[in-house]
Design an enzyme around this catalytic site. Structure first.
Site, short mmCIF file in Angstrom:
data_model
loop_
_atom_site.label_atom_id
_atom_site.label_comp_id
_atom_site.label_asym_id
_atom_site.label_seq_id
_atom_site.Cartn_x
_atom_site.Cartn_y
_atom_site.Cartn_z
N LEU A 1 0.85 -1.19 0.00
CA LEU A 1 0.00 0.00 0.00
C LEU A 1 0.89 1.24 0.00
O LEU A 1 1.90 1.28 0.70
CB LEU A 1 -0.89 0.03 1.24
CG LEU A 1 -1.93 -1.07 1.37
CD1 LEU A 1 -2.59 -0.99 2.73
CD2 LEU A 1 -2.96 -0.94 0.27
N SER B 1 0.32 3.94 1.42
CA SER B 1 0.28 4.56 2.74
C SER B 1 0.97 3.72 3.83
O SER B 1 1.05 4.15 4.97
CB SER B 1 -1.17 4.81 3.15
OG SER B 1 -1.87 3.58 3.19
N CYS B 2 1.52 2.58 3.48
CA CYS B 2 2.14 1.68 4.46
C CYS B 2 3.61 2.06 4.65
O CYS B 2 4.41 2.01 3.71
CB CYS B 2 2.02 0.24 3.98
SG CYS B 2 2.88 -0.97 5.01
N ASP B 3 3.97 2.42 5.88
CA ASP B 3 5.35 2.80 6.19
C ASP B 3 6.34 1.67 5.90
O ASP B 3 7.43 1.91 5.38
CB ASP B 3 5.49 3.21 7.65
CG ASP B 3 4.86 4.57 7.94
OD1 ASP B 3 4.70 5.37 7.00
OD2 ASP B 3 4.54 4.82 9.11
N ARG C 1 6.98 1.43 2.20
CA ARG C 1 7.84 2.53 1.75
C ARG C 1 9.29 2.30 2.15
O ARG C 1 10.21 2.54 1.37
CB ARG C 1 7.32 3.86 2.30
CG ARG C 1 6.04 4.33 1.63
CD ARG C 1 5.75 5.79 1.92
NE ARG C 1 5.54 6.05 3.33
CZ ARG C 1 4.39 6.41 3.87
NH1 ARG C 1 3.34 6.58 3.11
NH2 ARG C 1 4.30 6.64 5.17
#
Length: 108
Positions: free
Chosen positions: A6, A8-10, A13
């Protein structure tokens, strides 16, 4: 190499940044927007079994008992955010999560 996760997933990333910093060519696939190809999901289920589902997520906690008892692939088709992340398809092998073990297996 494909990294399924995702935006938005740290953790996704971090994994993407580390792989690119190591000079690996990585294609990021947002599972919410693009989904995961069925063939990859089948391989992942056969490789990881029940650990493919993130049972600590808010999405999981919001499911009824009847929904939770459904087949993992059917659940992931309806709720792609239930997949534990990242799922990395590299050199013919699959890796789940961003543990030290995964990083070592990817040569980091």
């Amino acid at each position: 190499m494909n990294l399924y996760g995702l935006k938005s997933c740290d953790t996704c990333r971090k994994a993407l940044a580390a792989l690119r910093a190591a000079g690996r060519e990585v294609t990021f696939v947002d599972v919410r927007a693009e989904g995961v190809p069925e063939a990859v999901l089948l391989r992942a289920r056969n490789t990881f079994g029940a650990t493919l589902l993130n049972t600590r997520s808010t999405t999981w906690r919001g499911l009824s008992d009847a929904e939770r008892s459904r087949d993992a692939l059917a659940l992931l088709a309806d709720h792609p955010t239930l997949m534990k992340r990242p799922l990395i398809d590299a050199d013919g092998g699959l890796h789940l999560g961003w543990s030290k073990e995964t990083q070592g297996a990817l040569g980091l």
